[in-house]
Design a protein around this motif. Structure first.
Motif, short mmCIF file in Angstrom:
data_model
loop_
_atom_site.label_atom_id
_atom_site.label_comp_id
_atom_site.label_asym_id
_atom_site.label_seq_id
_atom_site.Cartn_x
_atom_site.Cartn_y
_atom_site.Cartn_z
N GLU A 85 0.86 -1.18 0.00
CA GLU A 85 0.00 0.00 0.00
C GLU A 85 0.89 1.23 0.00
O GLU A 85 1.69 1.43 0.92
CB GLU A 85 -0.93 0.02 1.21
N ILE A 86 0.80 2.02 -1.05
CA ILE A 86 1.62 3.22 -1.21
C ILE A 86 0.68 4.41 -1.38
O ILE A 86 0.02 4.53 -2.42
CB ILE A 86 2.57 3.09 -2.41
N ASN A 87 0.62 5.26 -0.39
CA ASN A 87 -0.30 6.39 -0.43
C ASN A 87 0.32 7.52 -1.26
O ASN A 87 1.43 7.97 -0.97
CB ASN A 87 -0.62 6.86 0.98
N ILE A 88 -0.42 7.99 -2.26
CA ILE A 88 0.12 9.03 -3.15
C ILE A 88 -0.23 10.45 -2.70
O ILE A 88 0.10 11.42 -3.38
CB ILE A 88 -0.37 8.83 -4.60
N GLN A 89 -0.87 10.58 -1.54
CA GLN A 89 -1.38 11.90 -1.14
C GLN A 89 -0.29 12.95 -1.01
O GLN A 89 -0.47 14.09 -1.47
CB GLN A 89 -2.16 11.80 0.16
N ASP A 90 0.84 12.61 -0.39
CA ASP A 90 1.91 13.60 -0.22
C ASP A 90 2.41 14.10 -1.57
O ASP A 90 2.62 15.30 -1.77
CB ASP A 90 3.07 13.01 0.59
N ALA A 91 2.63 13.17 -2.50
CA ALA A 91 3.10 13.55 -3.84
C ALA A 91 2.03 14.38 -4.56
O ALA A 91 2.35 15.39 -5.21
CB ALA A 91 3.44 12.30 -4.65
N TYR A 92 0.78 13.95 -4.44
CA TYR A 92 -0.32 14.67 -5.09
C TYR A 92 -0.41 16.10 -4.57
O TYR A 92 -0.52 17.06 -5.35
CB TYR A 92 -1.63 13.92 -4.84
N ASN A 93 -0.37 16.24 -3.26
CA ASN A 93 -0.47 17.58 -2.66
C ASN A 93 0.73 18.45 -3.03
O ASN A 93 0.57 19.66 -3.28
CB ASN A 93 -0.59 17.47 -1.14
N ALA A 94 1.92 17.85 -3.03
CA ALA A 94 3.13 18.62 -3.34
C ALA A 94 3.11 19.14 -4.77
O ALA A 94 3.40 20.32 -5.02
CB ALA A 94 4.36 17.76 -3.10
N ILE A 95 2.77 18.27 -5.73
CA ILE A 95 2.73 18.71 -7.13
C ILE A 95 1.61 19.71 -7.34
O ILE A 95 1.79 20.72 -8.04
CB ILE A 95 2.57 17.49 -8.07
#
Length: 245
Positions: A85-95
């Motif tokens: 399980e790899i949560n993409i939220q941090d990357a999504y929010n940063a970009i």
């Protein structure tokens, strides 16, 4: 659509996947995103039948909280496959923040960003674990452009791309997968609406139209034809200048 011979298609698909890996990824693992929906569930099950569960890796990629993450977990447990399980939220929010500081992001660009980050994640996993990425799109979605270019619309192998949603469901039943996963209404997990709610027509009607050219609802026909036309670029290779020396 009545001529769909599910048992034969299942066997042919299993052999096709084996042949693909023999030619383009001998000894490699199948890596695919597990959303908890029918397409990724059935694609994963086919890979298990073809390669064995030890060569199939499922990746769950919520963007923050995913309300139906239990379904994704149930798929991996049922198939007995290695999963992450790899949560993409941090990357999504940063970009989103970085781009949003320079330009005004449209709603559609925000929606498409998540599947593009998920595909980047899948390739990072695949390249690190001797894998090939399995595209899980079906023909019905591709027909009306219901996919994100360079997101869920790409991959290394696409076992379901020439099967309609109706045919994929039949295949899932033939694979003896949990029925609630096979017949689960497709949804983006963002709007609280199903795909059919947003499209304004049913997959059953779309699939019949694709296979037979028959459809009673003129409004649905017009909408399907329009979507197919304006999204046809997604199914073609990137244009390139035909220069030769």
């Amino acid at each position: 659509m009545n001529s769909f011979h599910v048992k034969q298609v299942k066997q042919d698909l299993i052999q096709w996947i084996r042949d693909c890996f023999e030619t383009n990824g001998k000894g490699c693992n199948a890596v695919l995103g597990i959303s908890g929906g029918k397409d990724s569930t059935i694609a994963a099950a086919l890979c298990v039948e073809s390669l064995g569960k030890d060569r199939v890796i499922g990746v769950m990629m919520p963007n923050g909280v995913q309300s139906d993450i239990a379904d994704s977990q149930a798929v991996c447990q049922h198939l007995g496959i290695q999963n992450f399980e790899i949560n993409i939220q941090d990357a999504y929010n940063a970009i989103s923040a970085q781009v949003g500081a320079k330009i005004s992001l449209t709603e559609q660009s925000k929606i498409n960003l998540a599947p593009r980050l998920r595909m980047s994640t899948l390739y990072a996993v695949a390249q690190s674990l001797n894998g090939r990425v399995i595209n899980t799109s079906n023909k019905s979605e591709a027909w009306i452009g219901y996919s994100t270019r360079y997101g869920d619309g790409v991959g290394d192998f696409a076992p379901l791309l020439n099967l309609t949603a109706t045919e994929v469901i039949a295949l899932g039943k033939e694979l003896n997968l949990p029925e609630y996963l096979v017949v689960k209404a497709p949804a983006d997990g963002l709007t609280g609406k199903t795909d059919e709610d947003k499209l304004g027509f049913t997959y059953q009607a779309l699939d019949r139209y694709i296979r037979t050219g028959e459809i009673e609802n003129a409004e649905w026909k017009e909408k399907i034809d329009r979507l197919h036309k304006i999204n046809s670029f997604k199914t073609k290779l990137m244009p390139s200048f035909p220069y030769e020396r």
